[in-house]
Design a protein around this motif. Structure first.
Motif, PDB file in Angstrom:
ATOM      1  N   LEU A   4       0.896  -1.092  -0.078  1.00 18.27           N
ATOM      2  CA  LEU A   4      -0.043  -0.017   0.116  1.00 18.27           C
ATOM      3  C   LEU A   4       0.746   1.365  -0.023  1.00 18.27           C
ATOM      4  O   LEU A   4       0.508   2.200  -0.721  1.00 18.27           O
ATOM      5  N   ALA A  18       2.197   1.649  -3.344  1.00 18.34           N
ATOM      6  CA  ALA A  18       1.168   2.002  -4.455  1.00 18.34           C
ATOM      7  C   ALA A  18       0.919   3.549  -4.278  1.00 18.34           C
ATOM      8  O   ALA A  18       0.511   3.920  -5.402  1.00 18.34           O
ATOM      9  N   CYS A  20      -0.123   5.679  -7.739  1.00 18.35           N
ATOM     10  CA  CYS A  20      -1.180   5.345  -7.728  1.00 18.35           C
ATOM     11  C   CYS A  20      -2.008   6.424  -8.778  1.00 18.35           C
ATOM     12  O   CYS A  20      -2.665   6.248  -9.524  1.00 18.35           O
ATOM     13  N   LEU A  70      -5.249  -2.866  -0.489  1.00 20.23           N
ATOM     14  CA  LEU A  70      -5.072  -1.925  -1.561  1.00 20.23           C
ATOM     15  C   LEU A  70      -6.678  -1.638  -2.042  1.00 20.23           C
ATOM     16  O   LEU A  70      -6.749  -0.429  -1.924  1.00 20.23           O
ATOM     17  N   VAL A  95      -7.325  -1.969  -8.848  1.00 21.14           N
ATOM     18  CA  VAL A  95      -6.544  -3.026  -8.277  1.00 21.14           C
ATOM     19  C   VAL A  95      -6.804  -4.500  -9.107  1.00 21.14           C
ATOM     20  O   VAL A  95      -8.049  -4.838  -9.213  1.00 21.14           O
TER      21      VAL A  95
END
Length: 231
Positions: free
Chosen positions: A91, A94, A98, A138, A146
């Protein structure tokens, strides 16, 4: 991300860089994957706007090493593939990237010793609870779609049981490489077992394996019923 009737450029180490992804998109790829980046590596990076090249770089702090490069032109189609073995670390990594990509994909299919020894890639296939932890973490904390990519397990039934658990995490799509972990590239991909996955799920399935030229897309679609195909 829209997946129906899409052609996808597969993640390829040392190949799936920005110039190649843009070239693939120019020649018809609807979705393009970057090469796999390990979460540890991304956590060492900072986001830098590269005004000279008109792109966004994720550069290793204290160096000029560009770990991942993207641009506005591919924002709606590039998938960032990550190698990880820990939900919290995944996480954190990401969240760095993201907002600059169309989706985050977790690699659960790499059979290389580097990935497996670190608990990543295909090593995750034997840890369904960890898979669930990573994907749900996530999904709960990101607005970005995802997805994940797997390999086949020892039997089609085992694979179907796993992908049903994965679907319950709420991921947007699942990619399936039609070989088992011990299989080599020369071994034919088992399209019939990808078809079993397609029949078991309601989310889009991305079929991968033995797609070498444009005509193969029609063949794998007919054999598997998958909506998406990775070359």
């Amino acid at each position: 991300m829209e997946y129906e009737d899409k052609l996808v450029l597969a993640p390829m180490v040392r190949v799936g860089t920005l110039p190649f992804r843009l070239l693939a998109a120019e020649y018809g790829a609807d979705i393009t994957y970057g090469e796999e980046i390990i979460d540890h590596k991304l956590l060492k990076c900072e986001r830098v706007i590269n005004e000279y090249l008109c792109c966004t770089d994720f550069v290793e702090k204290g160096s000029s090493n560009v770990v991942f490069r993207t641009c506005a032109e591919e924002r709606s189609q590039v998938v960032f593939q990550m190698g990880t073995s820990d939900a919290v670390r995944a996480l954190s990594a990401a969240q760095i990237v993201c907002k600059d990509v169309a989706a985050i994909d977790i690699n659960m299919g790499c059979p290389k010793s580097f990935s497996i020894s670190g608990g990543m890639g295909a090593a995750l296939l034997s840890k369904p609870e960890l898979i669930h932890d990573i994907l749900t973490t996530l999904k709960r904390n990101l607005d970005t779609p995802v997805t994940c990519k797997i390999r086949l397990l020892k039997s089609s039934q085992d694979t179907v049981e796993l992908v049903r658990r994965i679907e319950k995490t709420g991921i947007s799509a699942l990619a399936v490489h039609g070989r088992r972990v011990p299989d080599r590239p020369r071994d034919p991909a088992k399209w019939n077992e990808i078809a079993d996955v397609v029949a078991a799920l309601s989310i889009p399935v991305i079929a991968n394996g033995d797609v070498f030229e444009y005509g193969d897309f029609k063949c794998i679609k007919a054999a598997t019923g998958a909506l998406v195909h990775i070359v």
